[in-house]
Design an enzyme around this catalytic site. Structure first.
Site, PDB file in Angstrom:
ATOM      1  N   HIS A 117      42.918  17.809 -15.261  1.00  0.00           N
ATOM      2  CA  HIS A 117      43.777  16.635 -15.399  1.00  0.00           C
ATOM      3  C   HIS A 117      42.990  15.362 -15.684  1.00  0.00           C
ATOM      4  CE1 HIS A 117      42.970  16.155 -10.974  1.00  0.00           C
ATOM      5  NE2 HIS A 117      42.974  14.883 -11.310  1.00  0.00           N
ATOM      6  N   ASP A 147      43.228  23.847 -12.709  1.00  0.00           N
ATOM      7  CA  ASP A 147      42.799  22.450 -12.843  1.00  0.00           C
ATOM      8  C   ASP A 147      41.284  22.344 -13.004  1.00  0.00           C
ATOM      9  OD1 ASP A 147      43.205  19.745 -13.112  1.00  0.00           O
ATOM     10  OD2 ASP A 147      43.180  19.336 -10.966  1.00  0.00           O
ATOM     11  N   GLY A 218      39.558   8.431  -8.714  1.00  0.00           N
ATOM     12  CA  GLY A 218      38.222   8.380  -9.303  1.00  0.00           C
ATOM     13  C   GLY A 218      37.300   9.457  -8.770  1.00  0.00           C
ATOM     14  N   ASN A 219      37.607   9.989  -7.562  1.00  0.00           N
ATOM     15  CA  ASN A 219      36.829  11.102  -7.008  1.00  0.00           C
ATOM     16  C   ASN A 219      37.142  12.425  -7.690  1.00  0.00           C
ATOM     17  OD1 ASN A 219      36.807   9.455  -4.036  1.00  0.00           O
ATOM     18  ND2 ASN A 219      35.001  10.644  -4.550  1.00  0.00           N
ATOM     19  N   SER A 220      38.281  12.505  -8.364  1.00  0.00           N
ATOM     20  CA  SER A 220      38.744  13.774  -8.912  1.00  0.00           C
ATOM     21  C   SER A 220      37.717  14.388  -9.853  1.00  0.00           C
ATOM     22  CB  SER A 220      40.053  13.563  -9.666  1.00  0.00           C
ATOM     23  OG  SER A 220      40.652  14.784  -9.968  1.00  0.00           O
ATOM     24  N   LEU A 275      52.065  40.348 -14.081  1.00  0.00           N
ATOM     25  CA  LEU A 275      52.980  41.459 -13.811  1.00  0.00           C
ATOM     26  C   LEU A 275      54.343  41.245 -14.440  1.00  0.00           C
ATOM     27  CD1 LEU A 275      52.378  42.333 -10.030  1.00  0.00           C
ATOM     28  CD2 LEU A 275      51.604  43.590 -12.050  1.00  0.00           C
ATOM     29  N   GLY A 276      54.800  40.005 -14.479  1.00  0.00           N
ATOM     30  CA  GLY A 276      56.138  39.722 -14.990  1.00  0.00           C
ATOM     31  C   GLY A 276      57.206  39.895 -13.934  1.00  0.00           C
ATOM     32  N   VAL A 277      56.931  39.365 -12.730  1.00  0.00           N
ATOM     33  CA  VAL A 277      57.913  39.438 -11.647  1.00  0.00           C
ATOM     34  C   VAL A 277      58.125  38.052 -11.063  1.00  0.00           C
ATOM     35  CG1 VAL A 277      57.408  41.818 -10.996  1.00  0.00           C
ATOM     36  CG2 VAL A 277      56.116  39.958  -9.934  1.00  0.00           C
ATOM     37  N   ILE A 279      58.742  36.404  -7.501  1.00  0.00           N
ATOM     38  CA  ILE A 279      58.571  36.823  -6.111  1.00  0.00           C
ATOM     39  C   ILE A 279      59.011  35.717  -5.153  1.00  0.00           C
ATOM     40  CG2 ILE A 279      56.692  38.419  -6.608  1.00  0.00           C
ATOM     41  CD1 ILE A 279      54.750  36.257  -5.612  1.00  0.00           C
TER      42      ILE A 279
END
Length: 481
Positions: A117, A147, A218-220, A275-277, A279
């Site tokens: 980001h 991220d 700014g720490n990100s 997987l295409g689930v 949950i």
């Protein structure tokens, strides 16, 4: 008289000994000294500034509202974006936006890790080194799901940081952060590990490290160190109601980040298992209703996408996945992490509970649908659905009948930084209509989204937990405004 003197002397000695022992007990244990750590690590920490040009937006009803008034709890904190240009923001034209963040050098030939980001949508990325050199950086690739972003600068013999093992972290141990809060380069803060393996609402693939290290805008993207001076995490998010630090900060484990960095370096994008689930967690009441005698555990399948790896392997709604290749799935949040680490095309054995019986299913794991189109930097090209930041699956007639609707597509994954997440969409939601147009297939959704003008707000009808609701969705442009 001599006897009394001896007794007084003995009494004074006892008192002095007791006072000494009490004073020693009251003395705190030695606190850690971070001076050597900072001296060794600071040269490998960098400041990152970005610039991007965006189309100026017209003034809306919320224009001018301060960030502290935005009711957002979990925040990325790369710093306020500062627009430059004529005031008011009305009419056409463009403006420059700047943001600040941190990063750290992982190789002498110029590879740098930071948060995705921090550099999202940047037209120019500038890295400032500890010796005050400023170098333009190239975005090698970014993965929004974790991220993590990998940058490259044209330089050699750069100071690097030692990479530690985040899997060995323990709650209560000391850690320190170095970064550029509010642009103050190489600021050092320290604290302890408050918790490990935290799951945040929009980040299913990261077992976050929670700390009480003071982190601010700014720490990100900056490093989190253990007492040995090794990087154990990347500072990424804070929990706040004010916009600033409130004692809860979260870091991406370095073991996760380095795996992503290796994939970005090799191919420019990340492949993860699918997987295409859909949950959901297993509550105590659900555990009882499904006959789980040992209490709630596992991930309950609420729905299975058509033609997905799970449906091809025979998984069904109502199955509870309790283990993946022998690794227990204690919480529903564990499943995406375990499957996400599996390379597409590989097989896994899933232990299931179905109607009170334990089954084993072998599934050939697929690749995430949106990952198949990803390019360097994580861009989706001109695919209209990238404007939403979602992956969807079609619904068959039986599924539509169970939901009591005539048409719709189900959301199977959401990009936490996308427009859909910002509007409050959730995995499992069914999109019935968008901009008053009925949605009958993923392709039709893409077509409708592609016709919506940039920065326009449109109504979306959803079905969530059997109930219909409308959500206002603001769609940005394909340039990631």
């Amino acid at each position: 008289m001599q006897r009394i003197t001896r007794q007084l002397s003995l009494w004074l000695m006892v008192v002095l000994a007791a006072v000494t022992l009490q004073a020693q007990a009251a003395q705190p244990k030695d606190l850690p000294d971070f001076t050597e750590l900072v001296k060794q690590a600071a040269p490998g920490v960098v400041n990152i500034s970005t610039t991007r040009e965006v189309q100026r937006r017209s003034m809306g009803p919320w224009s001018g509202q301060g960030q502290q008034e935005i009711p957002e709890i979990f925040r990325h904190f790369f710093g306020d974006q500062i627009p430059f240009g004529p005031p008011g923001g009305q009419g056409g034209g463009s403006e420059e936006r700047h943001s600040l963040g941190s990063g750290f050098i992982i190789s002498q030939d110029g590879y740098i890790l930071t948060n995705a980001h921090v550099v999202d949508g940047a037209d120019e990325i500038v890295v400032r080194l500890n010796d005050r050199r400023e170098l333009k950086a190239e975005l090698v690739g970014a993965d929004k799901k974790t991220d993590v972003a990998l940058l490259k600068v044209d330089a050699n013999d750069l100071p690097t940081l030692n990479i530690g093992n985040s899997d060995r972290l323990e709650v209560g141990e000391w850690v320190a952060a170095i970064g550029s809060p509010f642009g103050f380069d190489h600021s050092v803060t320290a604290g302890i590990v408050s918790a490990i393996d935290r799951t945040l609402p929009t980040d299913a693939y990261v077992p976050f490290i929670q700390t009480d290290v003071a982190i601010n805008p700014g720490n990100s993207g900056g490093p989190l160190f253990n007492l040995d001076g090794e990087v154990v995490g990347i500072n990424s998010q804070i929990f706040t109601r004010s916009g600033g630090f409130m004692g809860l900060s979260f870091a991406i484990p370095i073991s996760v980040a380095m795996d992503i960095a290796d994939q970005l370096r090799e191919s420019g994008h990340v492949s993860r298992g699918w997987l295409g689930v859909v949950i959901q967690p297993v509550s105590r009441d659900l555990a009882e209703s499904f006959g789980l005698e040992d209490g709630p555990r596992g991930a309950l399948i609420a729905d299975v996408a058509e033609d997905a790896p799970a449906s091809k392997a025979g998984l069904q709604a109502g199955d509870i996945i309790v283990a993946v290749d022998g690794q227990a799935v204690d919480e529903s949040t564990t499943l995406p992490r375990l499957i996400g680490k599996v390379a597409p095309g590989e097989k896994v054995e899933l232990e299931l509970l179905r109607n009170g019986e334990q089954l084993t299913k072998t599934v050939t794991v697929g690749d995430w649908p949106e990952e198949q189109q990803a390019s360097a930097g994580g861009a989706q090209g001109d695919d209209p659905q990238s404007r939403l930041g979602i992956a969807v699956s079609a619904l068959n007639d039986d599924q539509l009948e169970r939901l009591g609707i005539e048409n719709g597509v189900r959301i199977v994954d959401i990009d936490p930084s996308g427009a859909a997440a910002a509007a409050g969409f959730k995995p499992g939601d069914v999109i019935v209509s968008l901009d008053q147009k009925a949605i009958e297939s993923p392709q039709q959704l893409a077509d409708v989204v592609g016709q919506v003008a940039s920065d326009r707000v449109v109504p979306v009808r959803l079905v969530r937990d059997g109930r219909s609701l409308f959500v206002a969705l603001r769609l940005g442009g394909n340039d990631k405004e």
